[in-house]
Motif scaffolding. Structure first.
Motif, PDB file in Angstrom:
ATOM      1  N   ARG A   1       1.735  -4.104  -1.521  1.00 32.67           N
ATOM      2  CA  ARG A   1       2.140  -2.707  -1.361  1.00 32.67           C
ATOM      3  C   ARG A   1       3.116  -2.614  -0.190  1.00 32.67           C
ATOM      4  O   ARG A   1       2.856  -3.132   0.894  1.00 32.67           O
ATOM      5  CB  ARG A   1       0.940  -1.801  -1.092  1.00 32.67           C
ATOM      6  N   ILE A   2       4.233  -1.957  -0.442  1.00 33.89           N
ATOM      7  CA  ILE A   2       5.214  -1.683   0.603  1.00 33.89           C
ATOM      8  C   ILE A   2       5.362  -0.169   0.692  1.00 33.89           C
ATOM      9  O   ILE A   2       5.655   0.490  -0.314  1.00 33.89           O
ATOM     10  CB  ILE A   2       6.569  -2.335   0.297  1.00 33.89           C
ATOM     11  N   SER A   3       5.114   0.380   1.875  1.00 31.41           N
ATOM     12  CA  SER A   3       5.170   1.828   2.026  1.00 31.41           C
ATOM     13  C   SER A   3       6.000   2.193   3.246  1.00 31.41           C
ATOM     14  O   SER A   3       6.102   1.427   4.217  1.00 31.41           O
ATOM     15  CB  SER A   3       3.765   2.418   2.149  1.00 31.41           C
ATOM     16  N   TYR A   4       6.559   3.398   3.196  1.00 31.01           N
ATOM     17  CA  TYR A   4       7.371   3.886   4.301  1.00 31.01           C
ATOM     18  C   TYR A   4       7.003   5.346   4.533  1.00 31.01           C
ATOM     19  O   TYR A   4       7.084   6.185   3.621  1.00 31.01           O
ATOM     20  CB  TYR A   4       8.858   3.759   3.975  1.00 31.01           C
TER      21      TYR A   4
ATOM     22  N   VAL B   1       5.803   1.350  -3.049  1.00 28.50           N
ATOM     23  CA  VAL B   1       5.956   0.537  -4.256  1.00 28.50           C
ATOM     24  C   VAL B   1       4.766  -0.411  -4.303  1.00 28.50           C
ATOM     25  O   VAL B   1       4.468  -1.109  -3.325  1.00 28.50           O
ATOM     26  CB  VAL B   1       7.272  -0.262  -4.251  1.00 28.50           C
ATOM     27  N   ASN B   2       4.063  -0.417  -5.425  1.00 26.75           N
ATOM     28  CA  ASN B   2       2.866  -1.226  -5.584  1.00 26.75           C
ATOM     29  C   ASN B   2       3.074  -2.259  -6.681  1.00 26.75           C
ATOM     30  O   ASN B   2       3.540  -1.930  -7.780  1.00 26.75           O
ATOM     31  CB  ASN B   2       1.668  -0.349  -5.966  1.00 26.75           C
ATOM     32  N   GLY B   3       2.722  -3.493  -6.385  1.00 25.19           N
ATOM     33  CA  GLY B   3       2.731  -4.550  -7.384  1.00 25.19           C
ATOM     34  C   GLY B   3       1.323  -5.060  -7.594  1.00 25.19           C
ATOM     35  O   GLY B   3       0.602  -5.321  -6.627  1.00 25.19           O
TER      36      GLY B   3
ATOM     37  N   GLU C   1       5.168  -0.306   6.343  1.00 28.26           N
ATOM     38  CA  GLU C   1       3.941  -1.090   6.261  1.00 28.26           C
ATOM     39  C   GLU C   1       3.998  -1.988   5.034  1.00 28.26           C
ATOM     40  O   GLU C   1       4.352  -1.541   3.939  1.00 28.26           O
ATOM     41  CB  GLU C   1       2.717  -0.164   6.185  1.00 28.26           C
ATOM     42  N   ILE C   2       3.654  -3.269   5.225  1.00 25.62           N
ATOM     43  CA  ILE C   2       3.670  -4.250   4.134  1.00 25.62           C
ATOM     44  C   ILE C   2       2.287  -4.879   4.061  1.00 25.62           C
ATOM     45  O   ILE C   2       1.779  -5.407   5.060  1.00 25.62           O
ATOM     46  CB  ILE C   2       4.743  -5.328   4.372  1.00 25.62           C
TER      47      ILE C   2
END
Length: 685
Positions: A637-640, A650-652, A612-613
């Motif tokens: 946010r990129i999540s798996y 990973v959150n920016g 999910e992006i």
């Protein structure tokens, strides 16, 4: 004269870890998803709902009873559990950035200014904020301590935000809006969950553990603990005073002794500390202090609730809570105990009427100890009480299509006596995917200890013609409630089953707005060896005016794996002095302390195989009174999700620039909000 008052008026009265003496910033329900509504919906599946089904999700904040968004005659937004997860937020104020019309500005690592439709302030004095029906309003500073409002974010079922007056249902201080944070039932949090985030410049570490148990067929239990350490933002100078850490823990138990009864008990305790030094310097009479010390906040609460169902959809509930807070600053300590009991009766078995009646009692005794001879609240011991009654009747003129709602709240508090807060709402639902509504309401912001009981002595400048100049600000025993008459209208429309649009417009008329009480008096004290001058001034109800605005929240879902959400809000505040007052400078500072325009766009890409992006762009216009320019930034946010048990992310945050300014903080400092990237893991089994 105006500039020193403006500078002092931007500060937080010794609540910062920095602690320099200065003037303060001016400016329940439960979710009950009906089993016959979406019989196959399970917790955590809101992301799979169509836009039409999202409009059918029930909320409780508007009437204290479950009702569909389509049937709600108010500007309402819902932040769901999946919205919370996708946001990558690590605090409740950050989650509120997702809501149109809500202004959130971070003044330092642990402090936020939150407002709705203007009048933004660090204590959100025009808002009512609740957690599972428990008000987190403090009468001392007439608002919310945002630094200690925290939960395990995974345990939040939804956040319901009412933009506009909600005094008829919730009582005093629900002037510009109501924020109701509703946690999940224990049955929806079974098993074990462990999560943590860390590695960021500010979000260095945060971790939580939750255990859900099912000891009996009709008894569910949740135990949790959470802690975090956050670093400082980009502070001016070298004193990184806003680093802080916090820990909390608690439980929730849900018991269903019969098919008609449910009982809930929950408790939580916390401890928070920020600042890292403790030094005091003393110069000149009457007092000139530089205080750089820690701030320690501890407390806890216990909430009990009994729901009983009657014939049809009728029923009643009784909710009570005890809340204790202890806050030790560099200038005073306060211990406050609050006891609250509310009774709500819902009569829903009449042919064309739906009646809700209720009563409430709140006692909030506090004890304040002055530790520096600069700021005080007199008397030091006091009981802030509130008694209330309310009734609301919804007339079904055309069942399921046209409804007229009338109601009023009657409130008695220690400073204002009895006040009335009526409302009238009309809703037209011509078809299943269209709603038009309009409302008019009266709401009150009642005085608190800041308005009535404050005694503050602060320095304006270290030297003047006759020595140092001090400012003595006092509460006004004749301060009366601020009054809002709010007119609102809106439309919700689903187009082609792919686009959902929610539009709301409002016109608010304000009277008796807080300001200074009149011209200041200057006195000279030729003391030896240090002469000084003193300016005396009181608070007063010196302003009145209007605000107008528009809020648009579109949602586009062209395919199942992609959704785009946006929101835009515009607000214009125009204030002027009342007869007998000269507060033009103060009016300008209030008008220019909230952004006139905000906009955001969020994309949600749900890629196959658990990826999910979620990118998120945000624009906020300038704050002229704060000398803060407009800014734009972006989060991502990129999540798996691995086999439905492990979520890696990973959150920016604030990715557009290395730092940006959002609002003035303590001592008129502007703390830069840093760019950061941090990781996260969540494990459930």
């Amino acid at each position: 004269m105006a500039e020193p008052l403006k500078i002092l008026g931007r500060c937080f009265l010794g609540l910062a870890a920095q602690g320099v003496v200065c003037l303060p910033l001016m400016a329940a329900g439960h979710l009950d998803m009906q089993p016959d509504m979406q019989p196959d919906m399970q917790p955590g599946q809101l992301k799979s709902l169509s836009l039409e089904q999202l409009g059918e999700v029930e909320i409780t904040t508007v009437s204290k009873q479950p009702e569909e968004v389509w049937q709600t005659p108010a500007a309402v937004s819902v932040v769901t559990a999946d919205d919370i997860r996708r946001s990558g937020a690590t605090s409740i104020p950050e989650l509120l950035r997702l809501v149109p019309g809500v202004e959130v500005a971070r003044s330092q690592s642990g402090e936020w200014a939150v407002g709705i439709r203007g009048f933004n302030s660090g204590f959100s004095k025009d808002l009512l904020v609740l957690i599972d029906g428990r008000s987190v309003y403090t009468p001392l500073f007439e608002g919310v301590y945002w630094d200690v409002q925290d939960l395990v974010l995974e345990d939040i079922e939804r956040i319901e935000v009412i933009r506009g007056p909600g005094g008829t249902i919730w009582g005093p201080n629900a002037v510009n809006g109501v924020i109701n944070i509703i946690t999940k039932k224990a049955a929806d949090t079974q098993g074990v969950m462990v999560d943590f985030t860390g590695g960021g410049a500010v979000d260095r570490f945060a971790g939580s553990v939750r255990v859900g148990l099912h000891p009996l067929p009709n008894l569910q239990l949740r135990l949790f603990a959470k802690g975090f350490t956050r670093g400082p933002e980009a502070n001016p100078g070298t004193d990184q005073y806003d680093a802080w850490h916090q820990a909390r823990g608690g439980f929730r138990a849900d018991w269903q002794p019969t098919s008609r009864d449910s009982l809930t008990a929950s408790a939580m305790a916390y401890s928070s500390r920020n600042g890292d030094q403790n030094t005091i310097g003393e110069f000149y009479p009457p007092s000139q202090l530089v205080v750089d010390g820690q701030q320690v906040a501890t407390g806890g609460d216990v909430v009990l609730r009994w729901d009983h169902k009657l014939a049809g959809d009728s029923g009643f509930y009784v909710e009570g809570y005890f809340d204790r807070t202890n806050r030790a600053t560099s200038q005073f300590t306060e211990t406050r105990n609050t006891i609250d009991v509310d009774v709500i009766d819902h009569i829903a078995n009449l042919p064309r009427q739906d009646i809700v009646v209720g009563a409430g009692l709140r006692e909030s005794p506090s004890h304040l100890v002055q530790t520096q001879a600069t700021v005080n609240f007199s008397p030091n011991k006091i009981n802030n009480y509130v008694y209330s009654l309310f009734m609301q009747d919804s007339f079904k003129i055309v069942p399921d299509r046209l409804t007229l709602t009338l109601g009023s709240k009657f409130v008695d508090d220690m400073y204002s006596g009895w006040g009335i807060q009526p409302t009238a709402q009309i809703l037209w639902h011509p078809k299943n995917t269209t709603t038009l509504w309009a409302s008019v309401a009266r709401a009150l912001r009642t005085p608190g200890r800041l308005d009535r009981d404050l005694s503050l002595l602060g320095d304006v400048t270290p030297s003047g013609p006759a020595g140092p100049i001090f400012l003595n600000v006092e509460g006004n025993p004749n301060f009366v409630p601020e009054v809002l008459i709010g007119w609102s209208a809106g439309v919700r429309q689903l187009l082609w089953r792919k686009v959902y649009v929610d539009v709301a417009a409002f016109h608010n008329q304000y009277d008796n707005i807080e300001s200074y009480g009149g011209p200041a008096s200057l006195f000279t004290f030729p003391t030896t060896p240090y002469p000084y001058e003193q300016i005396n001034i009181q608070f007063g109800n010196g302003l009145r005016g209007v605000s107008d605005g528009l809020e648009i929240a579109p949602d586009w879902k062209p395919v199942s794996w992609f959704e785009m959400r946006g929101n835009f809000s515009h607000v214009h505040v125009a204030l002027h002095s009342k007869v007998g007052y000269d507060q033009a400078s103060y009016a300008t500072s209030v008008e220019g302390s909230s952004p006139h325009r905000e906009a955001s766009v969020q994309g949600i890409f749900t890629v196959a195989h658990g990826l999910e992006i979620v990118p998120d762009y945000r624009f906020v216009s300038a704050l002229p009174a704060e000398s803060i320019p407009s800014y734009q930034t972006a989060d991502a946010r990129i999540s798996y999700l691995i086999k439905e048990h492990l979520d890696v992310a990973v959150n920016g945050r604030n990715l557009v620039q290395a730092r940006h300014d959002e609002i003035q903080g303590d001592n008129s400092n502007v703390v830069g909000i840093k760019r950061e990237v941090f990781g996260g893991l969540a494990w459930k089994w």
